[in-house]
Motif scaffolding. Structure first.
Motif, mmCIF file in Angstrom:
data_model
loop_
_atom_site.group_PDB
_atom_site.id
_atom_site.type_symbol
_atom_site.label_atom_id
_atom_site.label_comp_id
_atom_site.label_asym_id
_atom_site.label_seq_id
_atom_site.Cartn_x
_atom_site.Cartn_y
_atom_site.Cartn_z
ATOM 1 N N GLY A 94 0.401 -0.813 0.171
ATOM 2 C CA GLY A 94 -0.050 -0.164 0.429
ATOM 3 C C GLY A 94 0.886 1.445 -0.373
ATOM 4 O O GLY A 94 1.969 1.378 -0.976
ATOM 5 N N THR A 95 0.574 2.453 1.003
ATOM 6 C CA THR A 95 1.243 3.743 0.698
ATOM 7 C C THR A 95 2.172 3.728 1.458
ATOM 8 O O THR A 95 2.889 5.317 2.432
ATOM 9 C CB THR A 95 0.785 5.327 1.667
ATOM 10 O OG1 THR A 95 -0.653 3.824 3.256
ATOM 11 C CG2 THR A 95 -0.726 4.464 0.162
ATOM 12 N N PHE A 96 3.282 2.597 2.359
ATOM 13 C CA PHE A 96 3.720 2.578 3.148
ATOM 14 C C PHE A 96 5.730 2.591 2.239
ATOM 15 O O PHE A 96 6.404 3.885 2.995
ATOM 16 C CB PHE A 96 4.028 0.739 3.943
ATOM 17 C CG PHE A 96 5.635 0.988 4.484
ATOM 18 C CD1 PHE A 96 5.617 1.638 5.488
ATOM 19 C CD2 PHE A 96 6.664 -0.117 5.054
ATOM 20 C CE1 PHE A 96 6.944 1.518 6.368
ATOM 21 C CE2 PHE A 96 7.009 -0.532 5.375
ATOM 22 C CZ PHE A 96 7.449 0.222 6.559
ATOM 23 N N PRO A 97 5.447 2.526 0.742
ATOM 24 C CA PRO A 97 6.957 3.833 0.107
ATOM 25 C C PRO A 97 6.516 5.011 0.465
ATOM 26 O O PRO A 97 7.444 5.460 0.359
ATOM 27 C CB PRO A 97 6.975 2.852 -1.487
ATOM 28 C CG PRO A 97 6.046 1.077 -1.055
ATOM 29 C CD PRO A 97 5.341 1.873 0.088
ATOM 30 N N VAL A 143 5.772 10.227 10.356
ATOM 31 C CA VAL A 143 4.348 9.838 9.342
ATOM 32 C C VAL A 143 3.158 9.381 8.721
ATOM 33 O O VAL A 143 4.973 8.119 8.035
ATOM 34 C CB VAL A 143 4.718 11.666 8.030
ATOM 35 C CG1 VAL A 143 3.482 12.140 6.988
ATOM 36 C CG2 VAL A 143 5.187 12.325 8.569
ATOM 37 N N SER A 144 2.419 9.093 8.970
ATOM 38 C CA SER A 144 1.773 8.031 8.164
ATOM 39 C C SER A 144 1.294 8.784 6.834
ATOM 40 O O SER A 144 0.360 10.082 6.949
ATOM 41 C CB SER A 144 1.032 7.091 8.948
ATOM 42 O OG SER A 144 2.167 7.044 9.905
ATOM 43 N N PRO A 185 2.029 1.634 8.552
ATOM 44 C CA PRO A 185 1.376 1.804 7.390
ATOM 45 C C PRO A 185 0.197 0.742 6.337
ATOM 46 O O PRO A 185 1.966 0.853 5.142
ATOM 47 C CB PRO A 185 0.883 3.254 6.725
ATOM 48 C CG PRO A 185 2.087 3.847 6.958
ATOM 49 C CD PRO A 185 2.938 2.968 7.577
ATOM 50 N N LEU A 186 -0.397 -0.547 5.972
ATOM 51 C CA LEU A 186 -0.883 -1.036 5.286
ATOM 52 C C LEU A 186 -2.026 -1.257 5.113
ATOM 53 O O LEU A 186 -2.887 -0.780 5.545
ATOM 54 C CB LEU A 186 0.821 -2.769 5.987
ATOM 55 C CG LEU A 186 1.641 -2.424 6.253
ATOM 56 C CD1 LEU A 186 1.682 -3.839 6.560
ATOM 57 C CD2 LEU A 186 2.659 -2.198 4.806
ATOM 58 N N THR A 187 -2.235 -2.365 3.437
ATOM 59 C CA THR A 187 -3.472 -1.934 3.054
ATOM 60 C C THR A 187 -3.916 -2.963 3.974
ATOM 61 O O THR A 187 -3.440 -4.128 3.758
ATOM 62 C CB THR A 187 -3.031 -2.091 1.383
ATOM 63 O OG1 THR A 187 -2.866 -1.164 1.362
ATOM 64 C CG2 THR A 187 -4.914 -2.611 1.727
#
Length: 305
Positions: free
Chosen positions: A143-146, A168-169, A246-248
């Motif tokens: 997800g948005t981790f990168p 920051v997430s 943060p992961l999906t």
């Protein structure tokens, strides 16, 4: 104990992950899933490079021992093959690819974790949970981790501070990312409080520029962050050291199940939800809008199946 990671896909990202881990040389057995019995020259080239590793193992097969797999990484099957497809067609192709893999896995006693590396991992996570029968904590996407890793690095560069002091997430999806600036911390200090200080080198303009850069990112430009993110996923899953990242993962929206990126606790047990992130009112509204868009895409996908 050495962990077994089955990686699926033949796109440049999968090759980069394998080459990166050969260099890192951790005690992991990578098994590269192939659809065909005869391996291509490109696959053979990557397999040959495994000689550079001392601790890591790398093999390829179209008949893996599914019951021995600890982690299943699912990337794109063939980028060139899907390059000219429209969004819904590409998405259905990705979902079909997921179903093929998961059906084989579940028919052969797979009981490990699943991590999606694909562009539309929200729909992939939803679909895999829908038809695999695996528990919710076992399936997630990068997800948005990168993007979170990149955002932290950009802030650390502006402030000239160690990136480990920046937290920051980025929430939402890769295509519709929402940096949770109101929850950001720099050395324990709220990020937004730095903007309010007189003569601060950090301003709202910098945040806006970072957000614009995040929205321009491609998988290729994010490659170093993706590799760094996977290193941290491996650490969380294969060592006693859990990670809050943060992961999906699956969430509910108005009684409907969707998947979205937000902070979770990743450990040897898989994904565990964390208390709801306290966002600003503007961020809350934007986040709800992103979730609603994901729900619409999932409903369209379900209707078409």
């Amino acid at each position: 104990m050495t962990k077994n990671v089955l990686i699926c896909g033949n796109d440049p990202l999968v090759e980069a992950i394998l080459q990166h881990n050969i260099i890192e040389d951790k005690s992991i057995n990578f098994i590269w899933y192939q659809k065909e019995v005869e391996f291509s020259d490109a696959v053979q080239d990557v397999l040959t490079s495994e000689v550079l590793a001392k601790n890591l193992g790398l093999t390829a097969t179209n008949t893996p021992d599914w019951s021995s797999i600890d982690l299943l990484l699912i990337g794109d099957l063939d980028v060139a093959e899907n390059a000219n497809l429209e969004f819904q067609q590409k998405l259905r192709s990705e979902i079909h690819w997921t179903q093929v893999i998961m059906n084989q896995a579940m028919a052969n006693n797979f009981a490990g974790k699943v991590c999606f590396l694909t562009e539309h991992c929200e729909e992939q996570v939803f679909s895999a949970l829908h038809f695999s029968g695996l528990p919710v904590n076992a399936i997630f996407g990068l997800g948005t981790f990168p993007l979170s890793i990149l955002a932290e690095k950009l802030i650390s560069n502006i402030l000239k501070i160690d990136v480990r002091q920046v937290h920051v997430s980025v929430l939402g999806t890769s295509a519709n990312a929402l940096p949770a600036w109101s929850r950001g911390l720099v050395a324990g200090t709220p990020l937004l409080s730095l903007i309010a200080q007189e003569n601060s080198l950090f301003s709202q303009d910098e945040l806006t520029a970072i957000e614009e850069q995040l929205n321009r990112c491609s998988k290729r430009s994010l490659l170093p962050a993706i590799l760094n993110g996977l290193d941290r996923v491996f650490e969380a899953l294969f060592t006693p050291f859990a990670q809050s990242i943060p992961l999906t993962h699956q969430v509910e929206l108005g009684g409907e199940k969707i998947a979205i990126s937000e902070p979770v606790l990743l450990s040897t047990q898989g994904v565990s939800t964390l208390p709801t992130v306290n966002l600003s009112e503007d961020e809350k509204q934007r986040f709800v809008g992103i979730k609603t868009d994901v729900l619409s895409e999932i409903q369209t996908l379900v209707r078409g199946q």
